[in-house]
Enzyme design. Structure first.
Site, short mmCIF file in Angstrom:
data_model
loop_
_atom_site.label_atom_id
_atom_site.label_comp_id
_atom_site.label_asym_id
_atom_site.label_seq_id
_atom_site.Cartn_x
_atom_site.Cartn_y
_atom_site.Cartn_z
N ASP A 247 -10.18 125.66 80.13
CA ASP A 247 -9.33 124.58 79.62
C ASP A 247 -7.87 125.01 79.72
OD1 ASP A 247 -9.96 122.01 77.49
OD2 ASP A 247 -7.91 122.82 77.58
N ILE A 248 -7.03 124.07 80.10
CA ILE A 248 -5.61 124.36 80.29
C ILE A 248 -4.92 124.65 78.94
CG2 ILE A 248 -4.66 122.02 80.10
CD1 ILE A 248 -3.12 122.65 82.74
N GLU B 94 -10.17 112.39 75.84
CA GLU B 94 -8.92 112.16 76.58
C GLU B 94 -9.16 111.90 78.06
OE1 GLU B 94 -6.42 115.55 76.05
OE2 GLU B 94 -6.38 115.35 73.86
N ASN C 44 -16.84 115.18 73.48
CA ASN C 44 -16.17 114.06 72.85
C ASN C 44 -16.50 112.80 73.65
OD1 ASN C 44 -14.78 115.59 70.84
ND2 ASN C 44 -13.39 116.30 72.43
N HIS D 298 -17.55 115.61 80.28
CA HIS D 298 -17.37 117.06 80.24
C HIS D 298 -17.90 117.62 78.95
CE1 HIS D 298 -13.71 115.09 78.77
NE2 HIS D 298 -13.58 116.11 77.91
N HIS E 293 -17.29 120.89 76.36
CA HIS E 293 -16.45 122.02 75.99
C HIS E 293 -17.39 123.16 75.58
CE1 HIS E 293 -12.61 119.67 75.39
NE2 HIS E 293 -13.49 118.70 75.28
P1 5GP Z 1 -11.38 115.67 75.68
O1 5GP Z 1 -10.46 115.34 74.56
O2 5GP Z 1 -11.39 114.60 76.75
O3 5GP Z 1 -12.77 116.01 75.20
O4 5GP Z 1 -10.86 117.01 76.33
C1 5GP Z 1 -10.09 117.07 77.49
C2 5GP Z 1 -9.70 118.51 77.70
O5 5GP Z 1 -9.20 118.63 79.00
C3 5GP Z 1 -8.63 119.02 76.74
O6 5GP Z 1 -9.14 120.14 76.01
C4 5GP Z 1 -7.48 119.40 77.66
O7 5GP Z 1 -6.80 120.56 77.23
C5 5GP Z 1 -8.16 119.58 78.99
N1 5GP Z 1 -7.33 119.29 80.16
C6 5GP Z 1 -6.55 118.21 80.35
N2 5GP Z 1 -5.95 118.26 81.55
C7 5GP Z 1 -6.37 119.42 82.13
C8 5GP Z 1 -6.09 120.02 83.40
O8 5GP Z 1 -5.35 119.52 84.23
N3 5GP Z 1 -6.71 121.21 83.64
C9 5GP Z 1 -7.55 121.80 82.74
N4 5GP Z 1 -8.09 122.97 83.09
N5 5GP Z 1 -7.83 121.25 81.54
C10 5GP Z 1 -7.24 120.07 81.24
#
Ligand code: 5GP
Length: 122
Positions: free
Chosen positions: A33-34, A99, A91, A104, A106
């Site tokens: 994760d970034i 987001e 999520n 995906h 985590h």
């Molecule tokens: P969500 O809220 O959709 O479950 O999590 C999305 C995740 O994607 C977040 O933890 C965010 O930090 C990660 N993320 C968003 N953009 C990027 C990216 O460009 N590269 C990586 N490696 N992670 C990302």
């Protein structure tokens, strides 16, 4: 809601945006994760175009599902997480603050991860 091919994980899958790859096979891609929220914070995504857990679970083939979830376990094994444990979380939708609209998981590990959700919800 239809799948948006411009989402960031679709771009990563197409190689248009780099990622810090942890694991890849025919069914899944795993990368760091970034913006990590634990010492280990890996995202595992299916290769197919699925919006969410709900979409994947209702429309992916049995082969895609088994391949994907086996990949999750392989990532945990590769990272040596069995002994101390880890958390897998998805999520789905607005209340869960999803987001990125590509399904995906985590994978969190590397310390005591604390409570599953924020305190005081009920
Ligand atoms: P969500 O809220 O959709 O479950 O999590 C999305 C995740 O994607 C977040 O933890 C965010 O930090 C990660 N993320 C968003 N953009 C990027 C990216 O460009 N590269 C990586 N490696 N992670 C990302």
């Amino acid at each position: 809601m239809s799948y948006n091919t411009d989402n960031i994980f679709a771009k990563i899958l197409r190689g248009e945006i780099p990622c810090d790859k942890v694991y890849e096979d025919d069914y899944a891609l795993a990368f760091n994760d970034i913006s990590p929220q634990a010492p280990v914070h890996v995202l595992i995504i299916p290769k197919g175009a699925y919006i969410s857990f709900d979409d994947f679970s209702s429309t992916a083939s049995a082969e895609e599902m088994s391949g994907f979830y086996q990949a999750v376990q392989k990532v945990a094994t590769q990272l040596g997480l069995q002994q101390n444990g880890y958390r897998v979380l998805s999520n789905m939708g607005a209340d869960a603050h999803q987001e990125v609209p590509h399904y995906h998981l985590h994978l969190f590990a590397g310390c005591d991860l604390g409570r599953m959700v924020k305190a005081g919800l009920v």
